[in-house]
Design a protein around this motif. Structure first.
Motif, PDB file in Angstrom:
ATOM      1  N   PHE A  64       0.815  -1.216   0.000  1.00 51.70           N
ATOM      2  CA  PHE A  64       0.000   0.000   0.000  1.00 51.70           C
ATOM      3  C   PHE A  64       0.847   1.265   0.000  1.00 51.70           C
ATOM      4  CE2 PHE A  64      -3.841   2.314   0.626  1.00 51.70           C
ATOM      5  CZ  PHE A  64      -3.535   3.360   1.480  1.00 51.70           C
ATOM      6  N   ARG A  65       1.896   1.281   0.803  1.00 50.94           N
ATOM      7  CA  ARG A  65       2.676   2.516   0.963  1.00 50.94           C
ATOM      8  C   ARG A  65       3.362   2.927  -0.344  1.00 50.94           C
ATOM      9  NH1 ARG A  65       5.615  -1.595   3.238  1.00 50.94           N
ATOM     10  NH2 ARG A  65       7.736  -1.884   2.451  1.00 50.94           N
ATOM     11  N   ALA A  66       3.470   2.018  -1.297  1.00 50.65           N
ATOM     12  CA  ALA A  66       4.149   2.303  -2.558  1.00 50.65           C
ATOM     13  C   ALA A  66       3.192   2.776  -3.653  1.00 50.65           C
ATOM     14  CB  ALA A  66       4.904   1.066  -3.038  1.00 50.65           C
ATOM     15  N   TYR A  67       1.908   2.812  -3.359  1.00 48.93           N
ATOM     16  CA  TYR A  67       0.914   3.101  -4.379  1.00 48.93           C
ATOM     17  C   TYR A  67       0.298   4.492  -4.234  1.00 48.93           C
ATOM     18  CZ  TYR A  67       0.744  -1.508  -6.474  1.00 48.93           C
ATOM     19  OH  TYR A  67       1.060  -2.651  -7.159  1.00 48.93           O
ATOM     20  N   THR A  68       0.108   5.133  -5.370  1.00 50.76           N
ATOM     21  CA  THR A  68      -0.746   6.308  -5.448  1.00 50.76           C
ATOM     22  C   THR A  68      -2.194   5.827  -5.446  1.00 50.76           C
ATOM     23  OG1 THR A  68       0.865   7.694  -6.592  1.00 50.76           O
ATOM     24  CG2 THR A  68      -1.464   8.204  -6.944  1.00 50.76           C
ATOM     25  N   MET A  69      -3.021   6.437  -4.619  1.00 49.44           N
ATOM     26  CA  MET A  69      -4.405   6.016  -4.464  1.00 49.44           C
ATOM     27  C   MET A  69      -5.347   7.110  -4.952  1.00 49.44           C
ATOM     28  SD  MET A  69      -4.150   2.980  -3.237  1.00 49.44           S
ATOM     29  CE  MET A  69      -5.883   2.684  -2.824  1.00 49.44           C
TER      30      MET A  69
ATOM     31  N   ALA B 148      -0.072   2.592   7.812  1.00 51.76           N
ATOM     32  CA  ALA B 148      -0.052   1.533   8.823  1.00 51.76           C
ATOM     33  C   ALA B 148      -1.335   0.701   8.785  1.00 51.76           C
ATOM     34  CB  ALA B 148       0.150   2.127  10.209  1.00 51.76           C
ATOM     35  N   LYS B 149      -2.414   1.321   8.309  1.00 47.76           N
ATOM     36  CA  LYS B 149      -3.705   0.633   8.245  1.00 47.76           C
ATOM     37  C   LYS B 149      -4.087   0.247   6.826  1.00 47.76           C
ATOM     38  CE  LYS B 149      -5.592   2.834  12.384  1.00 47.76           C
ATOM     39  NZ  LYS B 149      -6.699   3.642  12.952  1.00 47.76           N
ATOM     40  N   ASN B 150      -3.200   0.519   5.860  1.00 46.09           N
ATOM     41  CA  ASN B 150      -3.504   0.227   4.447  1.00 46.09           C
ATOM     42  C   ASN B 150      -4.845   0.834   4.030  1.00 46.09           C
ATOM     43  OD1 ASN B 150      -1.143  -1.210   4.430  1.00 46.09           O
ATOM     44  ND2 ASN B 150      -2.055  -3.163   3.858  1.00 46.09           N
ATOM     45  N   THR B 151      -5.076   2.061   4.459  1.00 50.72           N
ATOM     46  CA  THR B 151      -6.381   2.694   4.256  1.00 50.72           C
ATOM     47  C   THR B 151      -6.216   4.111   3.715  1.00 50.72           C
ATOM     48  OG1 THR B 151      -7.377   1.384   6.025  1.00 50.72           O
ATOM     49  CG2 THR B 151      -8.533   3.377   5.369  1.00 50.72           C
ATOM     50  N   VAL B 152      -7.076   4.444   2.755  1.00 50.59           N
ATOM     51  CA  VAL B 152      -7.155   5.802   2.238  1.00 50.59           C
ATOM     52  C   VAL B 152      -8.532   6.360   2.599  1.00 50.59           C
ATOM     53  CG1 VAL B 152      -7.916   5.024  -0.057  1.00 50.59           C
ATOM     54  CG2 VAL B 152      -6.845   7.270   0.202  1.00 50.59           C
TER      55      VAL B 152
END
Length: 112
Positions: free
Chosen positions: A29-34, A74-78
């Motif tokens: 997740f931290r590597a992705y643009t959302m 940390a929560k893989n959440t946007v």
């Protein structure tokens, strides 16, 4: 397998607020643009807001100053904080990680 699960939609009066969440699985997740998109009946899906892996943000003109996109790696959440909602904001809201995978969306209805 990429999974995106949106939540937080609902019925709100004009001028109200909602906070949408999108939990992501199956990606670093931290590597992705959302992105948050929305689609109203009879209209094409449109990009609403973007947050890069570095935290830079982009907003469509129609929501600028009212919506705020944020992320918690940390929560893989946007998240999408939506304030001063108007009837034109009524749509199904989807998050996306830039690939072909989409969640089921969450319905936002702005009505008195």
């Amino acid at each position: 397998q990429v999974q995106l699960v949106e939540s937080g939609g609902g019925l709100v009066q004009p001028g109200g607020s909602l906070r949408l969440s999108c939990a992501a699985q199956g990606i670093i997740f931290r590597a992705y643009t959302m992105h948050w998109h929305r689609q109203s009946p009879g209209k094409q899906r449109e990009l609403v807001a973007t947050i890069t892996y570095g935290g830079s943000t982009y907003y469509a003109n129609s929501v600028k100053g009212r919506f705020t996109i944020s992320r918690d790696n940390a929560k893989n959440t946007v998240y999408l904080q939506m304030n001063s909602l108007q009837p034109d904001d009524t749509a199904v809201y989807y998050c996306n990680a830039g690939g072909p995978n989409w969640g089921q969306g969450t319905q936002v209805t702005v009505s008195s």
